[in-house]
Design a protein around this motif. Structure first.
Motif, PDB file in Angstrom:
ATOM      1  N   GLY A 165       0.800  -1.220   0.000  1.00 51.70           N
ATOM      2  CA  GLY A 165       0.000   0.000   0.000  1.00 51.70           C
ATOM      3  C   GLY A 165       0.829   1.265   0.000  1.00 51.70           C
ATOM      4  N   VAL A 166       2.145   1.125   0.220  1.00 53.38           N
ATOM      5  CA  VAL A 166       2.964   2.323   0.356  1.00 53.38           C
ATOM      6  C   VAL A 166       3.047   3.098  -0.968  1.00 53.38           C
ATOM      7  N   SER A 167       2.884   2.398  -2.104  1.00 56.13           N
ATOM      8  CA  SER A 167       2.923   3.108  -3.383  1.00 56.13           C
ATOM      9  C   SER A 167       1.723   4.042  -3.504  1.00 56.13           C
ATOM     10  N   TYR A 168       0.588   3.634  -2.941  1.00 57.49           N
ATOM     11  CA  TYR A 168      -0.595   4.507  -2.958  1.00 57.49           C
ATOM     12  C   TYR A 168      -0.360   5.730  -2.089  1.00 57.49           C
ATOM     13  N   MET A 169       0.273   5.513  -0.931  1.00 65.33           N
ATOM     14  CA  MET A 169       0.573   6.642  -0.055  1.00 65.33           C
ATOM     15  C   MET A 169       1.391   7.683  -0.830  1.00 65.33           C
ATOM     16  N   LEU A 170       2.407   7.230  -1.552  1.00 66.40           N
ATOM     17  CA  LEU A 170       3.305   8.156  -2.246  1.00 66.40           C
ATOM     18  C   LEU A 170       2.628   8.805  -3.452  1.00 66.40           C
ATOM     19  N   GLU A 171       1.856   8.025  -4.195  1.00 73.49           N
ATOM     20  CA  GLU A 171       1.211   8.594  -5.383  1.00 73.49           C
ATOM     21  C   GLU A 171       0.061   9.525  -5.009  1.00 73.49           C
ATOM     22  N   ASN A 172      -0.632   9.219  -3.916  1.00 75.71           N
ATOM     23  CA  ASN A 172      -1.690  10.119  -3.471  1.00 75.71           C
ATOM     24  C   ASN A 172      -1.128  11.513  -3.191  1.00 75.71           C
ATOM     25  N   ARG A 173       0.044  11.543  -2.533  1.00 76.48           N
ATOM     26  CA  ARG A 173       0.666  12.830  -2.221  1.00 76.48           C
ATOM     27  C   ARG A 173       1.046  13.574  -3.504  1.00 76.48           C
ATOM     28  N   GLU A 174       1.622  12.809  -4.429  1.00 79.13           N
ATOM     29  CA  GLU A 174       2.043  13.384  -5.703  1.00 79.13           C
ATOM     30  C   GLU A 174       0.855  14.054  -6.408  1.00 79.13           C
ATOM     31  N   VAL A 175      -0.260  13.348  -6.428  1.00 73.52           N
ATOM     32  CA  VAL A 175      -1.453  13.870  -7.100  1.00 73.52           C
ATOM     33  C   VAL A 175      -2.005  15.095  -6.367  1.00 73.52           C
ATOM     34  N   MET A 176      -2.038  15.031  -5.040  1.00 70.22           N
ATOM     35  CA  MET A 176      -2.592  16.159  -4.282  1.00 70.22           C
ATOM     36  C   MET A 176      -1.779  17.428  -4.483  1.00 70.22           C
ATOM     37  N   MET A 177      -0.447  17.283  -4.524  1.00 70.56           N
ATOM     38  CA  MET A 177       0.391  18.473  -4.680  1.00 70.56           C
ATOM     39  C   MET A 177       0.149  19.134  -6.026  1.00 70.56           C
ATOM     40  N   ARG A 178      -0.140  18.320  -7.024  1.00 63.39           N
ATOM     41  CA  ARG A 178      -0.407  18.898  -8.348  1.00 63.39           C
ATOM     42  C   ARG A 178      -1.835  19.395  -8.476  1.00 63.39           C
ATOM     43  N   LEU A 179      -2.749  18.690  -7.771  1.00 60.66           N
ATOM     44  CA  LEU A 179      -4.165  18.969  -7.929  1.00 60.66           C
ATOM     45  C   LEU A 179      -4.580  20.225  -7.157  1.00 60.66           C
ATOM     46  N   LEU A 180      -4.099  20.348  -5.928  1.00 59.57           N
ATOM     47  CA  LEU A 180      -4.547  21.426  -5.054  1.00 59.57           C
ATOM     48  C   LEU A 180      -3.352  22.149  -4.443  1.00 59.57           C
ATOM     49  N   PRO A 181      -2.519  22.744  -5.264  1.00 59.68           N
ATOM     50  CA  PRO A 181      -1.282  23.348  -4.746  1.00 59.68           C
ATOM     51  C   PRO A 181      -1.545  24.438  -3.701  1.00 59.68           C
ATOM     52  N   ASP A 182      -2.633  25.201  -3.868  1.00 58.70           N
ATOM     53  CA  ASP A 182      -2.889  26.289  -2.929  1.00 58.70           C
ATOM     54  C   ASP A 182      -3.294  25.761  -1.563  1.00 58.70           C
ATOM     55  N   LEU A 183      -4.245  24.826  -1.585  1.00 57.02           N
ATOM     56  CA  LEU A 183      -4.678  24.224  -0.330  1.00 57.02           C
ATOM     57  C   LEU A 183      -3.487  23.566   0.344  1.00 57.02           C
ATOM     58  N   PHE A 184      -2.645  22.938  -0.449  1.00 55.75           N
ATOM     59  CA  PHE A 184      -1.492  22.230   0.089  1.00 55.75           C
ATOM     60  C   PHE A 184      -0.527  23.202   0.762  1.00 55.75           C
ATOM     61  N   SER A 185      -0.241  24.300   0.063  1.00 53.41           N
ATOM     62  CA  SER A 185       0.775  25.196   0.626  1.00 53.41           C
ATOM     63  C   SER A 185       0.228  26.035   1.776  1.00 53.41           C
ATOM     64  N   ALA A 186      -1.098  26.110   1.894  1.00 56.81           N
ATOM     65  CA  ALA A 186      -1.685  26.839   3.019  1.00 56.81           C
ATOM     66  C   ALA A 186      -1.501  26.062   4.329  1.00 56.81           C
ATOM     67  N   HIS A 187      -1.288  24.755   4.213  1.00 58.63           N
ATOM     68  CA  HIS A 187      -1.000  23.933   5.392  1.00 58.63           C
ATOM     69  C   HIS A 187       0.489  23.635   5.332  1.00 58.63           C
ATOM     70  N   SER A 188       1.168  23.589   6.479  1.00 52.73           N
ATOM     71  CA  SER A 188       2.536  23.088   6.327  1.00 52.73           C
ATOM     72  C   SER A 188       2.509  21.582   6.544  1.00 52.73           C
ATOM     73  N   VAL A 189       2.458  20.862   5.416  1.00 49.86           N
ATOM     74  CA  VAL A 189       2.299  19.416   5.456  1.00 49.86           C
ATOM     75  C   VAL A 189       3.677  18.764   5.543  1.00 49.86           C
ATOM     76  N   ALA A 190       3.838  17.879   6.506  1.00 53.12           N
ATOM     77  CA  ALA A 190       5.123  17.187   6.649  1.00 53.12           C
ATOM     78  C   ALA A 190       5.347  16.277   5.443  1.00 53.12           C
ATOM     79  N   PRO A 191       6.551  16.322   4.857  1.00 50.75           N
ATOM     80  CA  PRO A 191       6.796  15.537   3.635  1.00 50.75           C
ATOM     81  C   PRO A 191       6.915  14.035   3.905  1.00 50.75           C
ATOM     82  N   ILE A 192       6.471  13.259   2.921  1.00 57.21           N
ATOM     83  CA  ILE A 192       6.616  11.795   3.010  1.00 57.21           C
ATOM     84  C   ILE A 192       7.482  11.283   1.871  1.00 57.21           C
ATOM     85  N   GLU A 193       7.925  12.198   1.004  1.00 56.80           N
ATOM     86  CA  GLU A 193       8.671  11.775  -0.186  1.00 56.80           C
ATOM     87  C   GLU A 193       9.981  11.100   0.156  1.00 56.80           C
TER      88      GLU A 193
END
Lengths: 476, 319
Positions: A165-193
């Motif tokens: 399942g770890v590949s889903y964890m990583l790809e979900n993050r990848e998609v979210m950063m591209r999909l909702l960059p503003d919402l993402f940067s408004a939170h300081s989200v700890a990186p999992i990359e």
């Protein structure tokens, strides 16, 4: 019906501070924009994850696991508590495995009954009496946790074999950063990359002492027809290591080699995503065409490290699970930080009696089952199903445990009909190397997308979400 | 690189190239089949299609009569024919899938979406039915398009390292074999004994071969005269600028094998053998080829080429 812990909304309708921006975003974004985000997310998964759709499926029918665009949020302080509990638990699991295949102190002390260990199909007598390199057995552990209230995390089960399942964890993050960059940067989200780096570091740290300073690591897969093959190739790619099948490996004089275009090359560490049973036809299932003859002998000679260790499955057994609080106390002298779900061991006559009388309210599981097979979910079963199950239970009570149906917490999920709460769980991935244990902040959140459903498995309407660990809001 | 990875890349290219070749063979045979029998010879065109596909013996195991319908079905769709187009595409895609990470996204998508498209084609029911015939034509076009896409995406996107070279090697070993086979078949089988060499039937058949390998325009450009057997043979055997000629294929094989030798720091029988094959072609004239017999020349080449294939497997792919 009990009220569920809602991770976003308090019962009075106020928003929990961690979700303030998410709630605001969900409320202010017009439905058609949310709809287009959902469509974009799906498109991105098809594109970057196009291989999801085709691997592991002969007919290449589209097999995207649904993704929900509303992130699941944990605050830094919640995560810190959870992280400490996870590390404590995995440390104890590794000490337990050392003991089980070594001195057996916990059994002699009468804390864990020895038949639970020795009669367990995941117990490997071949592992008894010698130590694996650096004493690490569960290099990668997936600990499934759920919340039922503001304060406590409960462990649902431990996965000490080859958690996926770890590949889903990583790809979900990848998609979210591209999909909702503003919402993402408004939170300081700890990186999992950093997960692939951390995994690589852990695997390198457990190389046999005889290996060179730059050990060769390979990922052993059952092959392209395995349902997790996509993840295997994804990880091999991210780690920059060879993805090997059994037939790519050979053992000569207790040394493991892979067949390359430049001749045999020594392999020091094998991250294997192949079950114990299939690893070595000379020792385990003789009909295994997926394994490597002689691998166990090389392993026992200390010339190769297998991650996870052979026999680690004895620790993620559901019967052993019930003893985890005692196991943690025994080895670490500490109180467990994460709770266990109260569990009836049907091997004990009083517990069995209670379970038999309350089947309609309980979840009954096989001690060695996984993936939701062979279980009874009392409240969702018909009278006939319960009747049939009670016969199985009476026939072999030691094979079962029972738990109350848990009131899993809910998070907001976005649908065409609007935003609505759905039940979630969380699988963080804990890495253990010679240099200690570590967890990247977050994990895979699985969500039961069908209304009211508590089943998060992807085969039954489950999806996934990105999991954000954010700094604590200033005003909590 | 894992030997299995190399093996899959090599066979991915061979399978796709073979599918393309078979599609061309079937196409050109359909064309010959439309001629009045006086022009096309005594109904041997489907027989020769089977021979140039190397599928004659296997065909005879399942069929009594050699006719258009059964040959087309056997060469294009039949799962019992290990080298049918459908099987080549299936195997090529399975090779690609096994080494997904060694390919670029573009290359993977080229083979995978081609495979998906071809799977969705309805198998034509009978060759006499115009709708079926049209559908078959579309299918064959799609097969050639897949080959073009797979080849082009590899050329445009892959790193120039051993992964790319193994696909090139498979591509040219297969291509050389196919070119040799198509030449041999024509020379031995097509011409009715009553027809004079150089007559209209002969002309039509040689032109059809050129058409099959997309070389008719090239021929006109280079030779500026009517289709002559020795010139067709010159084009397909000795011309270094013709991307299907034996000479060109051997030149590419030598280049790729030299790259391996350079990067891996050692060479073996495959390098020496390929260089020997190339030298022979460089030092031969068309006159010598015809004096010794085209059939003999081509047969010797096919054997030589398959020996090279075995040496490549031995040196890089098996262990």
């Amino acid at each position: 019906m009990t009220a569920f812990f809602n991770e976003m909304m308090r019962p009075g309708g106020t928003v929990r501070p961690a979700y303030a921006r998410i709630a605001d975003w969900l409320e202010r974004t017009p439905p058609e924009v949310l709809a287009s985000r959902r469509a974009q997310a799906e498109l991105m998964f098809r594109r970057i994850g196009i291989t999801f759709a085709v691997y592991g499926d002969k007919e290449a029918s589209e097999r995207l696991i649904p993704f929900d665009i509303a992130p699941r949020v944990l605050t830094r302080s919640e995560w810190t508590r959870l992280e400490a509990g996870l590390i404590q638990r995995v440390k104890a699991l590794n000490l337990f495995l050392n003991d089980v295949y070594g001195a057996g102190a916990i059994m002699r002390a009468g804390i864990v009954p020895s038949d639970i260990i020795y009669r367990n199909p995941a117990y490997r007598p071949e592992m008894a009496g010698w130590s694996v390199p650096h004493d690490v057995y569960a290099h990668i552990a997936g600990i499934d946790v759920v919340r039922i209230d503001e304060n406590d995390f409960y462990v649902l089960e431990d996965n000490a074999r080859t958690p996926s399942g770890v590949s889903y964890m990583l790809e979900n993050r990848e998609v979210m950063m591209r999909l909702l960059p503003d919402l993402f940067s408004a939170h300081s989200v700890a990186p999992i990359e950093t997960y692939p780096n951390e995994l690589l570091a852990s695997l390198r740290s457990v190389a046999p002492r005889s290996a060179s300073r730059d050990p060769t690591i390979a990922l052993l897969t059952p092959g392209q027809y395995n349902s997790a093959y996509y993840e295997h190739s994804f990880l091999a790619d991210k780690l920059g290591i060879e993805l090997v099948e059994g037939r790519d490996l050979l053992v000569r004089d207790d040394i493991v080699y892979m067949r390359t275009t430049q001749g045999p090359r020594r392999v020091d560490v094998i991250y294997r995503r192949l079950d114990d049973d299939f690893l070595d036809p000379l020792v385990f299932r003789p009909d295994s065409a997926l394994g490597v003859p002689g691998l166990m002998s090389a392993y026992r000679a200390g010339n190769v490290t297998l991650a996870n260790a052979v026999g680690a499955g004895v620790a993620d057994d559901k019967a052993v699970y019930t003893y985890m609080p005692e196991i943690i106390k025994f080895y670490l002298g500490e109180a467990p930080l994460l709770k266990n779900v109260p569990t009836w061991r049907c091997r004990e006559p009083d517990a069995l009696k209670y379970v038999m009388e309350h089947l309609a309210e309980l979840v009954v599981k096989e001690v060695n089952g996984s993936g939701g097979y062979g279980m009874l979910v009392g409240p969702h079963s018909t009278r006939d199903q319960i009747e049939a199950f009670s016969k199985k239970l009476a026939h072999d009570p030691a094979n079962y445990i029972a738990q109350p149906t848990l009131a899993l917490s809910v998070c907001p999920a976005s649908f065409s009909g609007g935003v609505s709460p759905r039940h979630v769980d969380l699988r963080p991935f804990v890495l253990s190397g010679a240099d200690g244990a570590r967890v990247v902040p977050g994990g895979l959140t699985r969500v039961a997308l069908n209304e009211g459903s508590l089943v998060v498995n992807s085969s039954q309407g489950g999806g996934t979400k990105d999991t954000w660990v954010i700094d604590d809001p200033a005003t909590a | 690189m894992l030997a299995r990875t190399a093996d899959n890349l090599y066979w991915l290219a061979r399978n796709i190239e073979r599918a393309d070749y078979l599609a061309r063979i079937v196409n050109v045979t359909r064309r010959l089949d439309t001629l009045p029998s006086a022009y096309s010879g005594p109904g041997t065109e489907w027989e020769s299609a089977l021979l140039s596909a190397g599928a004659s013996e296997r065909f005879d195991e399942f069929h009594q009569n050699v006719d258009a319908a059964s040959v087309i079905d056997f060469l294009v769709f039949d799962e019992r024919n290990p080298s049918s187009i459908a099987n080549c595409i299936e195997n090529g895609r399975s090779n690609a899938r096994a080494v997904r990470t060694a390919l670029t996204v573009e290359s993977w998508e080229a083979i995978n979406s081609g495979w998906l498209d071809l799977k969705s084609f309805q198998k034509p029911r009978s060759p006499g039915d115009p709708a079926s015939s049209e559908r078959l034509g579309q299918y064959l076009d799609a097969v050639m398009k897949v080959a073009l896409d797979v080849d082009g995406s590899a050329y445009r996107t892959m790193l120039r390292n051993d992964a790319f070279w193994f696909t090139r090697l498979g591509h040219f070993v297969e291509r050389a074999d196919n070119t040799a086979r198509i030449l041999d078949v024509k020379y031995n089988l097509l011409l009715p004994s009553s027809e004079p060499v150089g007559g209209p039937v002969d002309y039509f058949q040689w032109a059809a071969i050129l058409r099959a390998v997309s070389a008719l325009t090239a021929y006109n450009w280079l030779y500026k005269e009517g289709v002559k057997p020795w010139l067709v043979a010159d084009l397909l055997i000795l011309r270094p600028e013709m991307p299907r000629s034996l000479r060109f294929c051997c030149g590419e094989m030598v280049r790729v094998l030299d790259s391996f030798a350079r990067v891996y720091g050692q060479q073996g029988p495959a390098q020496r053998h390929a260089r020997h094959m190339l030298t022979r072609l460089e030092n031969t004239t068309m006159k010598e080829v015809f004096n010794g017999g085209l059939h003999e020349f081509v047969t010797a080449f096919i054997e030589d080429n398959s020996k090279l294939g075995a040496e490549i497997a031995e040196q890089y792919l098996l262990d």
